[in-house]
Design an enzyme around this catalytic site. Sequence first.
Site, PDB file in Angstrom:
ATOM      1  N   LYS A   9       0.841  -1.195   0.000  1.00  0.00           N
ATOM      2  CA  LYS A   9       0.000   0.000   0.000  1.00  0.00           C
ATOM      3  C   LYS A   9       0.878   1.247   0.000  1.00  0.00           C
ATOM      4  CE  LYS A   9      -3.969   2.010   2.478  1.00  0.00           C
ATOM      5  NZ  LYS A   9      -4.894   1.852   3.629  1.00  0.00           N
ATOM      6  N   SER A  32      -9.779   1.921   2.706  1.00  0.00           N
ATOM      7  CA  SER A  32      -8.870   2.680   1.869  1.00  0.00           C
ATOM      8  C   SER A  32      -7.829   1.814   1.151  1.00  0.00           C
ATOM      9  CB  SER A  32      -8.137   3.715   2.719  1.00  0.00           C
ATOM     10  OG  SER A  32      -7.324   3.087   3.701  1.00  0.00           O
ATOM     11  N   SER A  51     -10.173  -0.590   6.880  1.00  0.00           N
ATOM     12  CA  SER A  51      -9.573  -0.351   5.563  1.00  0.00           C
ATOM     13  C   SER A  51      -8.859  -1.547   4.955  1.00  0.00           C
ATOM     14  CB  SER A  51      -8.604   0.832   5.639  1.00  0.00           C
ATOM     15  OG  SER A  51      -9.308   2.027   5.861  1.00  0.00           O
TER      16      SER A  51
END
Length: 483
Positions: free
Chosen positions: A78, A153, A177
Amino acid sequence: MDITSLTIKEMRSKLDSREISSPELTKAYIDRIKAVDGSVESYITVTEEGAMAAAEAAQKKIDAGEATALCGIPLAVKDNICTDGVKTTCASKMLENFIPPYNATVMEKLEAENIVMLGKTSMDEFAMGGSTQTSAFKKTKNPYDTSRVPGGSSGGSAAAVGADLCAAALGSDTGGSIRQPSSFCGVTGLKPTYGRVSRYGLVAFASSLDQIGPIARSAEDCGIILNTIAGYDPHDGTVSKNPVDDYTSKIGMDMKGVKIAIPAEFYAEGIDDVVKKTVLAAADKYKAIGAELVECSMPSLKYAVAAYYLISSAEASSNLSRYDGIKYGHRSDITGNYNELITASRSEGFGDEVKRRILLGNYALCSGYYDAYYGKAMALKQKIREEYNEIFGKCDMILTPTAPTVAYGVNENISDPKKMYQADICTVTVNIASLPAISTTCGYDEKGMPIGMSLIGRMWDEASIIGAADAFEKNFDRIAAKI
């Protein structure tokens, strides 16, 4: 044989038996990224040259018989986790050209295992969002239906795993997330206990809630990754010194006698009927293999979303105050005085959702409103923890839906922040209470969209929920209807 769809465990077996090589496996993923990611948009940065070099180095370890569990395995990361020499943008114009001079601790641990990093995945800007549509660069799509969101996210990480664009990925979880996009994309995602994994090198959203964790194709793969990234780190004052378990030790566990709590509030109004029915059907499957289902209640759930957004936004407003165009981040070309420069830099660098949460956080922390809002949210945090402790006094783990709906349309909720925030109702209490939770696919709706269920465990007991998720995965035939 499509080697890009194998689990980490299966890849390890084929790598060690020399049936495939790490360069061959890495090249297969690079080729698939080039062919598929134009429609999914899961990666912000693809590190093809570095990945092939890392694969060659890993292969030498494999050939010498020195391979560890993740040696030569291609992973994605990420884009809010710092990677030495590779851009870390947080999907924001504010950090568009930021290249960290150091690795996050999780990256140090993974590189010590000779993993292959394929690239950095898209996300909601500064991890603020539940759709990956607030990204300034790549607005990721769902691999099952590219007209829908992948969740957020960590939507880029979940979509990359779901579309077979990496073997597994790292995400971060502040209020769901990792788990919510895992549910939307039909993969397995683990949010560890707060303090189980170092946050050093993770660009902070809400420091008391953030936690790095794995997204993979199976619960066992999540356990394999957690074995590597968990543990004490002197760089992080919030990480635990508790001993690191073998998080795959309960793979194959017998569910007979395991008590699973079913909190009524998680199956009430606001949860789509198809989600409710599918997760309750999963509960019945657990019962069929020996588990005991126990009804319980969590009255504070109706206040949880409000408490979460007050706490997280307050911390975000503080964490993001450093990005002023002078010390850090995007600097405006405007000619003016000091205050005008800061105002212009932050206005240009931050997107609408980040600005919204900064404003909410600053408002909640104002002297006239602190007790009325932030103080009450912190009191509710303690109440939620007490309710979880009461449930765990009677049960071993808790079963809930991961999200109240399946993945929704790309433009469906983006203009309604309140509706977007309420979609976190099933996940935020886990972060508030610092607990571990894992999401795995338990079924599909009539259009073939995945539905996720979450198992919530006691603090530090990741092994049990990984084992229970694995037990379900092995008793459930998944389908693959993605691109």
